[in-house]
Write a protein that holds these residues in place. Sequence first.
Motif, PDB file in Angstrom:
ATOM      1  N   LEU A 199      48.367 -46.449 -38.866  1.00 16.79           N
ATOM      2  CA  LEU A 199      47.565 -46.329 -37.643  1.00 16.79           C
ATOM      3  C   LEU A 199      46.215 -45.669 -37.972  1.00 16.79           C
ATOM      4  N   GLY A 200      46.283 -44.619 -38.769  1.00 19.84           N
ATOM      5  CA  GLY A 200      45.062 -43.898 -39.156  1.00 19.84           C
ATOM      6  C   GLY A 200      44.085 -44.763 -39.928  1.00 19.84           C
ATOM      7  N   ARG A 201      44.609 -45.709 -40.693  1.00 15.00           N
ATOM      8  CA  ARG A 201      43.746 -46.549 -41.530  1.00 15.00           C
ATOM      9  C   ARG A 201      43.442 -47.898 -40.885  1.00 15.00           C
ATOM     10  N   HIS A 202      44.017 -48.177 -39.718  1.00 14.07           N
ATOM     11  CA  HIS A 202      43.855 -49.520 -39.158  1.00 14.07           C
ATOM     12  C   HIS A 202      42.396 -49.786 -38.779  1.00 14.07           C
ATOM     13  N   PRO A 203      41.853 -50.934 -39.221  1.00 11.46           N
ATOM     14  CA  PRO A 203      40.435 -51.198 -38.948  1.00 11.46           C
ATOM     15  C   PRO A 203      40.135 -51.494 -37.486  1.00 11.46           C
ATOM     16  N   ASP A 204      41.171 -51.768 -36.687  1.00  6.93           N
ATOM     17  CA  ASP A 204      40.907 -52.102 -35.290  1.00  6.93           C
ATOM     18  C   ASP A 204      41.391 -51.014 -34.319  1.00  6.93           C
ATOM     19  N   VAL A 205      41.653 -49.828 -34.847  1.00  5.60           N
ATOM     20  CA  VAL A 205      41.938 -48.677 -33.980  1.00  5.60           C
ATOM     21  C   VAL A 205      40.624 -47.917 -33.827  1.00  5.60           C
ATOM     22  N   ASP A 206      40.227 -47.643 -32.591  1.00  4.04           N
ATOM     23  CA  ASP A 206      38.917 -47.031 -32.348  1.00  4.04           C
ATOM     24  C   ASP A 206      38.945 -45.515 -32.417  1.00  4.04           C
ATOM     25  N   MET A 207      40.104 -44.942 -32.209  1.00  7.16           N
ATOM     26  CA  MET A 207      40.174 -43.486 -32.184  1.00  7.16           C
ATOM     27  C   MET A 207      41.588 -43.017 -32.484  1.00  7.16           C
ATOM     28  N   ILE A 208      41.683 -41.869 -33.169  1.00  5.67           N
ATOM     29  CA  ILE A 208      42.975 -41.212 -33.339  1.00  5.67           C
ATOM     30  C   ILE A 208      42.931 -39.889 -32.577  1.00  5.67           C
ATOM     31  N   ALA A 209      43.888 -39.722 -31.691  1.00  3.85           N
ATOM     32  CA  ALA A 209      44.067 -38.438 -31.006  1.00  3.85           C
ATOM     33  C   ALA A 209      45.325 -37.828 -31.617  1.00  3.85           C
ATOM     34  N   PHE A 210      45.127 -36.785 -32.394  1.00  5.26           N
ATOM     35  CA  PHE A 210      46.220 -36.234 -33.201  1.00  5.26           C
ATOM     36  C   PHE A 210      46.557 -34.809 -32.777  1.00  5.26           C
ATOM     37  N   THR A 211      47.833 -34.498 -32.715  1.00 10.69           N
ATOM     38  CA  THR A 211      48.273 -33.111 -32.662  1.00 10.69           C
ATOM     39  C   THR A 211      49.309 -32.929 -33.757  1.00 10.69           C
ATOM     40  N   GLY A 212      49.110 -31.905 -34.549  1.00 11.07           N
ATOM     41  CA  GLY A 212      50.042 -31.648 -35.644  1.00 11.07           C
ATOM     42  C   GLY A 212      49.453 -30.622 -36.593  1.00 11.07           C
ATOM     43  N   SER A 213      49.906 -30.653 -37.821  1.00  7.76           N
ATOM     44  CA  SER A 213      49.478 -29.633 -38.774  1.00  7.76           C
ATOM     45  C   SER A 213      48.044 -29.868 -39.252  1.00  7.76           C
ATOM     46  N   THR A 214      47.429 -28.816 -39.713  1.00 12.08           N
ATOM     47  CA  THR A 214      46.076 -28.896 -40.262  1.00 12.08           C
ATOM     48  C   THR A 214      46.058 -29.814 -41.485  1.00 12.08           C
ATOM     49  N   GLU A 215      47.094 -29.715 -42.288  1.00 15.84           N
ATOM     50  CA  GLU A 215      47.189 -30.543 -43.500  1.00 15.84           C
ATOM     51  C   GLU A 215      47.127 -32.049 -43.152  1.00 15.84           C
ATOM     52  N   VAL A 216      47.911 -32.448 -42.174  1.00  6.77           N
ATOM     53  CA  VAL A 216      47.921 -33.870 -41.796  1.00  6.77           C
ATOM     54  C   VAL A 216      46.644 -34.220 -41.026  1.00  6.77           C
ATOM     55  N   GLY A 217      46.124 -33.269 -40.254  1.00  5.77           N
ATOM     56  CA  GLY A 217      44.843 -33.503 -39.571  1.00  5.77           C
ATOM     57  C   GLY A 217      43.755 -33.891 -40.564  1.00  5.77           C
ATOM     58  N   LYS A 218      43.733 -33.209 -41.703  1.00  2.00           N
ATOM     59  CA  LYS A 218      42.730 -33.530 -42.726  1.00  2.00           C
ATOM     60  C   LYS A 218      42.940 -34.942 -43.277  1.00  2.00           C
ATOM     61  N   PHE A 274      43.971 -37.460 -41.575  1.00  2.95           N
ATOM     62  CA  PHE A 274      43.406 -38.411 -40.608  1.00  2.95           C
ATOM     63  C   PHE A 274      41.890 -38.509 -40.738  1.00  2.95           C
ATOM     64  N   LEU A 275      41.249 -37.417 -41.115  1.00  3.23           N
ATOM     65  CA  LEU A 275      39.798 -37.494 -41.355  1.00  3.23           C
ATOM     66  C   LEU A 275      39.524 -38.413 -42.541  1.00  3.23           C
ATOM     67  N   ARG A 276      40.361 -38.288 -43.551  1.00  2.00           N
ATOM     68  CA  ARG A 276      40.195 -39.145 -44.722  1.00  2.00           C
ATOM     69  C   ARG A 276      40.461 -40.614 -44.360  1.00  2.00           C
ATOM     70  N   TYR A 277      41.551 -40.851 -43.624  1.00  2.13           N
ATOM     71  CA  TYR A 277      41.861 -42.238 -43.239  1.00  2.13           C
ATOM     72  C   TYR A 277      40.680 -42.852 -42.488  1.00  2.13           C
ATOM     73  N   ALA A 278      40.098 -42.061 -41.588  1.00  2.00           N
ATOM     74  CA  ALA A 278      38.974 -42.581 -40.781  1.00  2.00           C
ATOM     75  C   ALA A 278      37.789 -42.894 -41.682  1.00  2.00           C
ATOM     76  N   GLY A 279      37.513 -41.973 -42.623  1.00  2.00           N
ATOM     77  CA  GLY A 279      36.369 -42.157 -43.529  1.00  2.00           C
ATOM     78  C   GLY A 279      36.560 -43.339 -44.458  1.00  2.00           C
ATOM     79  N   GLU A 280      37.805 -43.599 -44.828  1.00  2.00           N
ATOM     80  CA  GLU A 280      38.064 -44.697 -45.768  1.00  2.00           C
ATOM     81  C   GLU A 280      38.312 -46.030 -45.060  1.00  2.00           C
ATOM     82  N   SER A 281      38.312 -46.015 -43.728  1.00  2.00           N
ATOM     83  CA  SER A 281      38.511 -47.288 -43.010  1.00  2.00           C
ATOM     84  C   SER A 281      37.284 -47.576 -42.147  1.00  2.00           C
ATOM     85  N   ASN A 282      37.417 -47.419 -40.852  1.00  2.00           N
ATOM     86  CA  ASN A 282      36.350 -47.872 -39.953  1.00  2.00           C
ATOM     87  C   ASN A 282      35.608 -46.745 -39.243  1.00  2.00           C
TER      88      ASN A 282
END
Length: 501
Positions: A233-252, A254-262
């Motif tokens: 989901l984090g890397r999907h090119p057709d997802v416009d936004m991730i709304a995440f709640t969870g650990s700081t480690e996994v939050g980071k 998601f930033l990477r997934y976003a940067g490496e995808s769309n």
Amino acid sequence: MTTISEGPRSVADAVAGLDIRAQAYLDGAYVDAASGETFDCVSPISGEVVAQVAACDTVDVDRAVVGARAAFESGVWSRLAPKKRKRVLQKLAGLMAEHAEELALLETVDMGKPIRDATNVDVPLATECIAWYGEAIDKVYDEIAPTGPDAHVSIVREPLGVVGAVVPWNFPLMMASWKLGPALATGNSVVLKPAEQSPLTALRLAELASEAGIPDGVLQVLPGFGETAGQALGRHPDVDMIAFTGSTEVGKLFLRYAGESNMKRTALECGGKSPHIVTRECGDLDAAATAVAWGVFYNQGEVCNAGSRLLVHEAVKDELLEKVVGVAQRIRPGDPLDPKTRMGAIVDQTQLSRVLGYIDSGKSEGAGLHLGGARVREDTGGYYVEPTIFDAVSNDMTIAREEIFGPVLSAISFSELDEAITIANDTIYGLSAGIWTDDVNVAHRAARAIRAGIVWVNTFDAGDITSPFGGFKQSGFGRDKSIHALEKFTDLKAIWIALRD
Ligand code: NAP
Ligand code: MG
């Protein structure tokens, strides 16, 4: 179905009365994962397996996103008049209220919180959240820019499209609602991935949403693992936004997934290590002690904003700690299905080991074990830890630096307020803080000096749907709750119309 007021019963009894949904909910129907794979849904109350849940993966995520996108583009929800979306969300809230008992039982069986809290806190607040965003959405206006007479510039907010919501297991239904309320109200389609430990309420909610009139595809619920479904989901090119709640480690991640995808928008509600300060000017040490204890032991300590660091003035430390111990001794872990129980089970074996590991580290790094420290109720097959208090903690110990996410309080003493504020801010987190003082100057000064998304004065963990919630620093960014949460699920568009003379 037996009712909650009838009192304790076994996990097997509770499950027998529930119609558990364990498949993914895609395009308005329950379906297996494409691979046919499932995983065990374990109740931490007793360690029993209560369901085999669809283990969704990349293929399922893709199918969910395609369906969500098609629903979005069709306009069936995204272009519906706000007052019509309002009615559907109000109906959903009504259905949640009607099914409150069932939802509360599912939550308790799935993740081990006391049925008393699931019934009185989680389900009503999740319901209120959905209703509140429904109510709000036909009362927000767009803007006209003051450009002057040669143009008419409207500034409008538009839904983003497909939102991926990835949530944790500590307040499963509530965290899902904090995303779904504003995301759906603003017209987005949502693909929700609950945590592997707690998929059951989200899966049931999907069906209630359809019954309320949410069109097929607008809410897709995909159970599965973080590393597979969450990452897809984090890397999907057709997802416009991730709304995440969870650990700081996994939050980071998601930033990477976003940067490496769309470059999808990302809103992160992450971890905390909140300071709870009791000053010498605290006028009600009994109230403070109660708040300190519940501020870290509520929900078995599995609370992002848990006041896990008690910073207490040396002059009142002994008296306060004695009172905190008094409160803590009345919070014994018990059967989560018993309505009298105030503290339930830790979510799973992994988290249990993690919490016990931190207790060991507190001991080996030289903190004083003041209360508790042990696993209890082992004969039940479930995962329970008693309220634990460490004294003589220094802020550089592991138990003062890392998020434990269990019922463990670390007491640190101070002599000057400035020192307390320095310690309070000496953390990578900035989710919340509390301060007890009868001096209005101290209250204001400290509240502004502490770097956190919420600072409570003479209370702790107070909340309301009208008040924003979220972090500074590595506790994340973006706010859940309140009218401000609508912003992150929309993009701002300026429409510039030149006006002829
Ligand atoms: P977590 O491990 O970060 O998991 C959160 C979600 O992310 C789960 O759905 C998880 O899926 C998924 N996930 C895990 N690894 C992933 C990966 N590699 N890629 C993509 N997704 C992944 O957190 P948790 O243990 O469930 O919850 C505890 C944490 O949540 C604590 O740090 C707590 O502070 C935080 N929290 C914050 C707030 C807040 O509002 N700030 C509120 C509640 C909780 P799986 O579980 O299926 O692996
Ligand atoms: Mg479970």
